[in-house]
Design a protein around this motif. Structure first.
Motif, PDB file in Angstrom:
ATOM      1  N   GLY A 166      -5.251   4.258  -6.342  1.00  0.00           N
ATOM      2  CA  GLY A 166      -6.221   3.517  -6.263  1.00  0.00           C
ATOM      3  C   GLY A 166      -6.000   2.647  -4.609  1.00  0.00           C
ATOM      4  O   GLY A 166      -6.740   1.763  -4.703  1.00  0.00           O
ATOM      5  N   LEU A 167      -4.932   2.970  -4.194  1.00  0.00           N
ATOM      6  CA  LEU A 167      -4.891   2.168  -2.744  1.00  0.00           C
ATOM      7  C   LEU A 167      -5.486   2.985  -1.520  1.00  0.00           C
ATOM      8  O   LEU A 167      -5.899   3.980  -1.506  1.00  0.00           O
ATOM      9  CB  LEU A 167      -3.342   2.138  -2.275  1.00  0.00           C
ATOM     10  N   ASP A 168      -6.127   1.909  -0.815  1.00  0.00           N
ATOM     11  CA  ASP A 168      -6.512   2.629   0.604  1.00  0.00           C
ATOM     12  C   ASP A 168      -5.703   3.188   1.465  1.00  0.00           C
ATOM     13  O   ASP A 168      -4.379   3.079   1.029  1.00  0.00           O
ATOM     14  CB  ASP A 168      -7.604   1.656   1.151  1.00  0.00           C
ATOM     15  N   PRO A 169      -5.911   4.309   2.382  1.00  0.00           N
ATOM     16  CA  PRO A 169      -4.952   4.951   3.178  1.00  0.00           C
ATOM     17  C   PRO A 169      -4.097   4.108   3.816  1.00  0.00           C
ATOM     18  O   PRO A 169      -2.764   4.463   3.962  1.00  0.00           O
ATOM     19  CB  PRO A 169      -6.106   5.483   4.063  1.00  0.00           C
ATOM     20  N   GLN A 170      -4.278   3.051   4.492  1.00  0.00           N
ATOM     21  CA  GLN A 170      -3.491   2.023   4.995  1.00  0.00           C
ATOM     22  C   GLN A 170      -2.328   1.735   4.104  1.00  0.00           C
ATOM     23  O   GLN A 170      -1.367   1.375   4.494  1.00  0.00           O
ATOM     24  CB  GLN A 170      -4.191   1.040   5.940  1.00  0.00           C
ATOM     25  N   SER A 171      -2.870   1.264   2.856  1.00  0.00           N
ATOM     26  CA  SER A 171      -1.938   0.549   1.901  1.00  0.00           C
ATOM     27  C   SER A 171      -1.112   1.740   1.532  1.00  0.00           C
ATOM     28  O   SER A 171       0.139   1.339   1.014  1.00  0.00           O
ATOM     29  CB  SER A 171      -2.816  -0.066   0.920  1.00  0.00           C
TER      30      SER A 171
END
Length: 315
Positions: A166-171
């Motif tokens: 569920g995290l975005d690529p940066q996170s």
């Protein structure tokens, strides 16, 4: 307490839910201070394995040893040396980041909770948000706080069950660096994931779980040698040479579409010198010049898809 290089040892682990056999004799071991990745598709049994290893569930058979303790006979001792971060951040949104950490310290009756909370906030880059309520945190910040809470008791082993879901690529990339830092600090990390690039980037050792069994394990490079197939990358001077080459490799699987601007293709082989020679002979017979050719090993994705018996569309 046994002295061994392995901090986790699992032998013939079995677990069923009614008529569904989730784990069918799973065995593996994890070295101290390493990052171990249990890789598998959704429903492969990864979370079930983590629940058993973290003493939240009992197996139907098999043995589990963690930190030298039998997880079935001495679960309290095991709980004293491990920590678990599940698929969803278990944080109190009504409290601030600092308050969440102090609460965990109080529940575990730890000394110097204020100092430990401060160190962890700094380590996980949450100092600026320490006094803000967690309800205002981003998904990545909550995940980092969740792991920080798991480390309040300085566990020897931390279980991370699909920590970047569920995290975005940066996170996700930030979380990878956090996991690396944990291992560099001496913590053993047991990671479950369905992301191939995550396992390849992070793990010192990977075990592939499919239909309740470990189908293969080893380092990323070792797993890539499971398949005899290799590929050859052919680079051409011009795109028209590439398009001509794509028409002469009947019987081979090629990557490279007609009309694509990149003058290069990959040709899959069985790794034999006979096929290498055949490919070069075909090019020579058609007077198709190449700039260079490069031999390439299978990717972790190739290994994973082959071992679990799935095929990409069109293969």
């Amino acid at each position: 307490m046994q002295q061994t290089d392995h901090i986790i040892t699992v032998k013939n682990l079995k677990k069923s839910f009614k008529n569904v056999h989730v784990l069918k004799g799973v065995s593996f071991s994890v070295r101290k201070g390493s990052i171990f990745a249990l890789l598998g598709s959704n429903g492969a049994g990864k979370t079930t394995a983590v629940r058993i290893l973290s003493t939240l569930s009992k197996p139907d058979g098999g043995t589990v040893s963690i930190c030298g303790f039998d997880a079935l006979r001495r679960p309290d001792n095991v709980r004293g040396c491990i920590s678990l971060t599940g698929q969803y951040a278990a944080v109190d949104e009504a409290l601030t980041g600092r308050e969440n950490l102090i609460l965990i310290g109080a529940l575990r009756r730890l000394p110097d909770t204020e100092k430990k909370a401060g160190r962890l906030l700094a380590a996980f880059r949450l100092e600026d948000a320490a006094k803000r309520r967690v309800s205002a945190y981003s998904g990545g910040m909550r995940r980092r706080l969740d792991i920080a809470m798991s480390l309040m008791g300085s566990p020897k082993v931390i279980f991370l069950d699909e920590p970047t879901t569920g995290l975005d690529p940066q996170s996700r990339i930030a979380m990878w660096e956090t996991v690396k830092e944990l291992a560099n600090g001496g913590t053993t990390v047991f990671l479950t994931t369905q992301y191939l690039e995550e396992a390849e980037y992070l793990a010192d050792h990977i075990a592939i779980l499919h239909e309740g069994t470990i189908t293969a394990e080893g380092t990323s490079d070792e797993l890539k040698t499971v398949l005899p197939q290799q590929s050859i990358r052919l680079d051409f001077h011009i795109n028209s040479d590439k398009e001509r080459a794509l028409t002469i490799f009947n019987g081979y699987r090629c990557k490279g579409e007609l009309g694509s601007p990149a003058p290069a293709i990959e040709v899959s082989t069985d790794g034999s010198s006979a096929q290498f020679a055949d490919i070069l002979t075909r090019l020579n017979n058609e007077n198709i010049p190449i700039v260079k050719f490069t031999q390439q090993l299978p990717t972790l994705e190739d290994v994973f898809l082959t071992l679990i018996g799935e095929k990409k569309e069109g293969e």
